[in-house]
Scaffold this motif. Structure first.
Motif, PDB file in Angstrom:
ATOM      1  N   GLY A 147      36.000  36.364  58.320  1.00  0.00           N
ATOM      2  CA  GLY A 147      35.625  37.333  59.346  1.00  0.00           C
ATOM      3  C   GLY A 147      35.168  38.677  58.826  1.00  0.00           C
ATOM      4  O   GLY A 147      34.863  39.559  59.619  1.00  0.00           O
ATOM      5  N   ARG A 148      35.136  38.862  57.497  1.00  0.00           N
ATOM      6  CA  ARG A 148      34.663  40.133  56.952  1.00  0.00           C
ATOM      7  C   ARG A 148      33.459  39.900  56.057  1.00  0.00           C
ATOM      8  O   ARG A 148      33.429  38.928  55.288  1.00  0.00           O
ATOM      9  CB  ARG A 148      35.761  40.801  56.116  1.00  0.00           C
ATOM     10  N   ASN A 149      32.494  40.801  56.131  1.00  0.00           N
ATOM     11  CA  ASN A 149      31.323  40.667  55.261  1.00  0.00           C
ATOM     12  C   ASN A 149      31.685  41.088  53.842  1.00  0.00           C
ATOM     13  O   ASN A 149      32.147  42.211  53.625  1.00  0.00           O
ATOM     14  CB  ASN A 149      30.192  41.564  55.766  1.00  0.00           C
ATOM     15  N   ARG A 150      31.482  40.178  52.897  1.00  0.00           N
ATOM     16  CA  ARG A 150      31.734  40.516  51.501  1.00  0.00           C
ATOM     17  C   ARG A 150      30.759  39.743  50.617  1.00  0.00           C
ATOM     18  O   ARG A 150      30.081  38.834  51.075  1.00  0.00           O
ATOM     19  CB  ARG A 150      33.133  40.093  51.050  1.00  0.00           C
ATOM     20  N   CYS A 185      22.403  44.330  49.927  1.00  0.00           N
ATOM     21  CA  CYS A 185      22.992  43.022  50.202  1.00  0.00           C
ATOM     22  C   CYS A 185      23.009  42.707  51.696  1.00  0.00           C
ATOM     23  O   CYS A 185      23.227  41.568  52.081  1.00  0.00           O
ATOM     24  CB  CYS A 185      24.400  42.968  49.647  1.00  0.00           C
ATOM     25  N   ALA A 186      22.852  43.734  52.534  1.00  0.00           N
ATOM     26  CA  ALA A 186      22.846  43.580  53.997  1.00  0.00           C
ATOM     27  C   ALA A 186      24.228  43.360  54.592  1.00  0.00           C
ATOM     28  O   ALA A 186      24.344  43.067  55.774  1.00  0.00           O
ATOM     29  CB  ALA A 186      21.891  42.492  54.471  1.00  0.00           C
ATOM     30  N   ALA A 187      25.286  43.514  53.784  1.00  0.00           N
ATOM     31  CA  ALA A 187      26.637  43.354  54.333  1.00  0.00           C
ATOM     32  C   ALA A 187      26.883  44.387  55.438  1.00  0.00           C
ATOM     33  O   ALA A 187      27.510  44.090  56.451  1.00  0.00           O
ATOM     34  CB  ALA A 187      27.691  43.494  53.234  1.00  0.00           C
ATOM     35  N   CYS A 188      26.376  45.607  55.241  1.00  0.00           N
ATOM     36  CA  CYS A 188      26.632  46.670  56.222  1.00  0.00           C
ATOM     37  C   CYS A 188      25.850  46.419  57.514  1.00  0.00           C
ATOM     38  O   CYS A 188      26.426  46.374  58.605  1.00  0.00           O
ATOM     39  CB  CYS A 188      26.278  48.027  55.638  1.00  0.00           C
ATOM     40  N   THR A 189      24.539  46.258  57.385  1.00  0.00           N
ATOM     41  CA  THR A 189      23.698  46.103  58.570  1.00  0.00           C
ATOM     42  C   THR A 189      24.130  44.909  59.404  1.00  0.00           C
ATOM     43  O   THR A 189      24.185  44.977  60.628  1.00  0.00           O
ATOM     44  CB  THR A 189      22.222  45.977  58.144  1.00  0.00           C
ATOM     45  N   ALA A 200      25.884  38.065  50.065  1.00  0.00           N
ATOM     46  CA  ALA A 200      26.721  38.611  51.136  1.00  0.00           C
ATOM     47  C   ALA A 200      26.953  37.508  52.152  1.00  0.00           C
ATOM     48  O   ALA A 200      26.017  36.818  52.550  1.00  0.00           O
ATOM     49  CB  ALA A 200      26.033  39.801  51.796  1.00  0.00           C
ATOM     50  N   MET A 201      28.197  37.293  52.528  1.00  0.00           N
ATOM     51  CA  MET A 201      28.512  36.322  53.584  1.00  0.00           C
ATOM     52  C   MET A 201      29.789  36.755  54.282  1.00  0.00           C
ATOM     53  O   MET A 201      30.473  37.672  53.846  1.00  0.00           O
ATOM     54  CB  MET A 201      28.597  34.901  53.038  1.00  0.00           C
ATOM     55  N   ARG A 202      30.048  36.104  55.409  1.00  0.00           N
ATOM     56  CA  ARG A 202      31.213  36.468  56.202  1.00  0.00           C
ATOM     57  C   ARG A 202      32.368  35.592  55.768  1.00  0.00           C
ATOM     58  O   ARG A 202      32.382  34.397  56.030  1.00  0.00           O
ATOM     59  CB  ARG A 202      30.871  36.231  57.666  1.00  0.00           C
ATOM     60  N   ILE A 203      33.333  36.197  55.069  1.00  0.00           N
ATOM     61  CA  ILE A 203      34.470  35.451  54.530  1.00  0.00           C
ATOM     62  C   ILE A 203      35.720  35.889  55.281  1.00  0.00           C
ATOM     63  O   ILE A 203      36.053  37.073  55.280  1.00  0.00           O
ATOM     64  CB  ILE A 203      34.606  35.708  53.015  1.00  0.00           C
ATOM     65  N   ALA A 234      32.451  47.259  55.119  1.00  0.00           N
ATOM     66  CA  ALA A 234      31.801  46.066  54.579  1.00  0.00           C
ATOM     67  C   ALA A 234      31.207  46.300  53.196  1.00  0.00           C
ATOM     68  O   ALA A 234      31.095  45.367  52.408  1.00  0.00           O
ATOM     69  CB  ALA A 234      30.708  45.583  55.529  1.00  0.00           C
ATOM     70  N   CYS A 235      30.811  47.534  52.892  1.00  0.00           N
ATOM     71  CA  CYS A 235      29.999  47.765  51.688  1.00  0.00           C
ATOM     72  C   CYS A 235      30.735  47.370  50.407  1.00  0.00           C
ATOM     73  O   CYS A 235      31.763  47.934  50.067  1.00  0.00           O
ATOM     74  CB  CYS A 235      29.567  49.219  51.589  1.00  0.00           C
TER      75      CYS A 235
END
Ligand code: HEM
Ligand code: SF4
Ligand code: FES
Lengths: 149, 263
Positions: B97-100, B178-182, B92-95, B240-241
């Motif tokens: 500006g969005r977590n994906r 993946c922690a994208a949401c949190t 999970a990373m910020r691509i 984000a999920c």
């Protein structure tokens, strides 16, 4: 490699201890319930003050005095004052919790907020109940009809 | 000896029309720029941006570009990945500006005319480049007791469940942690004390499981000052999920369950 000292271990992540209090649940519920009641109170208030009869033109000292001479509008306005103030204060408390990172900032902002809320609630309540609709020696042209009797 | 006069079989038995068959097999390639937030804890106090130009193909994902950069341009680029197919939840990373998940983000779905911005997820302690310390995330995950809790003897056969009972928590079984949401939640960013959507999703998975008997304990844990009531229904988590879990809805269901238990 340079011979710098070994970096201090990262301070372990620490979660706050559980509070075992239902306060946040009641605060959350209160926001929804007071919100629903406020819709009725606020739109009723706007309707009566700005729409019915002569609308905005009718508002003057006598109009307000006339309304607060009735226990119905006293209770209405009292409820509106208390609910809006508690709702607004709790809303701002939530915003402070969400945005302030330092505990000291958090504390300072909350103290200011609660003092402001108490002042407005106390003053407002006093005004609603101690309001004199027919002050002695006032210009009779601005007073409500029933003062002349 | 007779000679076989039948013509040789064509390479394909299907006649492809020209507009399809023309370039069959060739995948379009394009140049793109990656702007990556680099952080080396031994040298930097703050992350800084580096740009990399790579030639990629229409079938590539952000993860393939990161591999190319790491393997061909700068071997010090650090990121986590394991399965590379959206199952393990490592990347999970910020691509932009969005977590994906880097392994599920196709380059052709991004605007490759502009630099593609890649950063670590936010709200967790940064360790190096795209790698963050996941401990705070897993600590709140452990606190909601993500395992089956039962009483009495173990049954001699399966614990049966109807299709409807299973449906109640189907969505939240899909989480890959993946922690994208949190790490997309602004409430979590403030001080990291909020349990966070992922912990609540995984509590939901057991709270609404008819075979589990630990629901009350989990609801008690989440009825905390830092529990579900800090959720402001921002919907960042649902967006984000990468597994398409309706995260905000799951949080709302847990809120409702706590209220029902209290009144
Ligand atoms: C007209 C009827 C109203 C309704 C239905 C209503 C409803 C709500 C609800 C449901 C929330 C909670 C949002 C959340 O938890 O995320 C909220 C928050 C808030 N309300 Fe109201 N409210 C009303 C009037 C007011 C009034 C009159 C004030 C000001 C005195 C006010 C100030 C606030 C503030 C400051 C917040 C926090 C902001 C936030 O949560 O983003 N509201 N309102
Ligand atoms: S709920 Fe979705 S975004 Fe959150 S940790 Fe699980 S898979 Fe990742
Ligand atoms: S590498 Fe496993 S989910 Fe992306």
């Amino acid at each position: 490699m340079s011979t710098t000292s070994i970096p201090a271990p990262r301070t372990g992540y620490s979660r706050h201890k559980s509070t075992r209090s239902k306060f946040e649940m009641f605060a959350w519920l209160f926001m929804r319930i007071s919100g629903v009641v406020l819709v009725i109170l606020i739109f009723g208030h706007l309707f009566v003050n700005l729409w019915v009869g002569d609308g905005v033109q009718a508002i003057d000292f006598g109009f307000v005095a006339g309304k607060w001479a009735s226990p119905f509008w006293q209770i209405w306005d009292l409820l509106m004052l208390w609910l809006a103030m508690l709702h607004g204060t709790n809303g701002l408390r939530t915003i402070i919790m969400d945005y302030s990172e330092k505990p000291s900032t958090r504390m300072a902002l909350q103290v200011i907020l609660y003092i402001a809320a108490v002042i407005v609630i106390v003053l407002g309540t006093l005004v609603i109940f101690t309001f004199d609709p027919c002050p002695a020696g006032a210009d009779p042209s601005v007073l409500a009809e029933f003062c002349k009797a | 000896m007779s000679t076989d006069t039948t013509p040789a079989e064509p390479a394909s038995k299907i006649d492809l029309p020209d507009h399809v068959a023309g370039d069959a097999g060739s995948i379009p390639s394009f140049d793109c720029t990656f702007r990556i937030a680099r952080f080396d804890p031994e040298q930097d106090s703050e992350p800084h941006w580096e740009e990399y130009n790579v030639t990629m193909y229409g079938t590539d994902r952000v993860l393939d570009a990161l591999h190319k950069i790491k393997w061909e341009i700068d071997g010090s680029l650090s990121f986590r990945r394991s399965c590379a197919h959206g199952v393990c939840g490592s990347d999970a990373m910020r691509i932009n500006g969005r977590n994906r998940l880097a392994c599920k983000t196709l380059l052709k779905d991004l605007d490759t005319s502009k630099p593609i911005i890649v950063e670590a997820i936010k709200g967790l302690p940064l360790e190096k480049d795209m790698i963050v310390d996941m401990e705070p995330f897993f600590q709140s995950y452990r606190e909601i007791m993500p395992f089956l809790i039962t009483s009495g003897h173990e049954p001699t056969r399966e614990r049966l469940q109807s299709a409807e009972q299973r449906q109640a928590f189907d969505d939240t079984t899909k989480c890959i942690l993946c922690a994208a949401c949190t790490s997309s939640c602004p409430v979590f960013w403030t001080d990291g004390q909020y349990f966070g959507p992922a912990a609540i999703v995984n509590a939901h998975r057991f709270i609404f499981d008819s075979r589990d008997e630990g629901g009350d304990m989990r609801l008690e844990v989440l009825n905390d000052k830092e529990g579900v009531w800090r959720c402001r229904t921002t919907f960042n988590c649902t967006e984000a999920c990468p597994r398409g879990i309706e995260v905000t809805k799951a949080i709302a269901e847990v809120k409702q369950a706590i209220l029902q238990r209290a009144f």
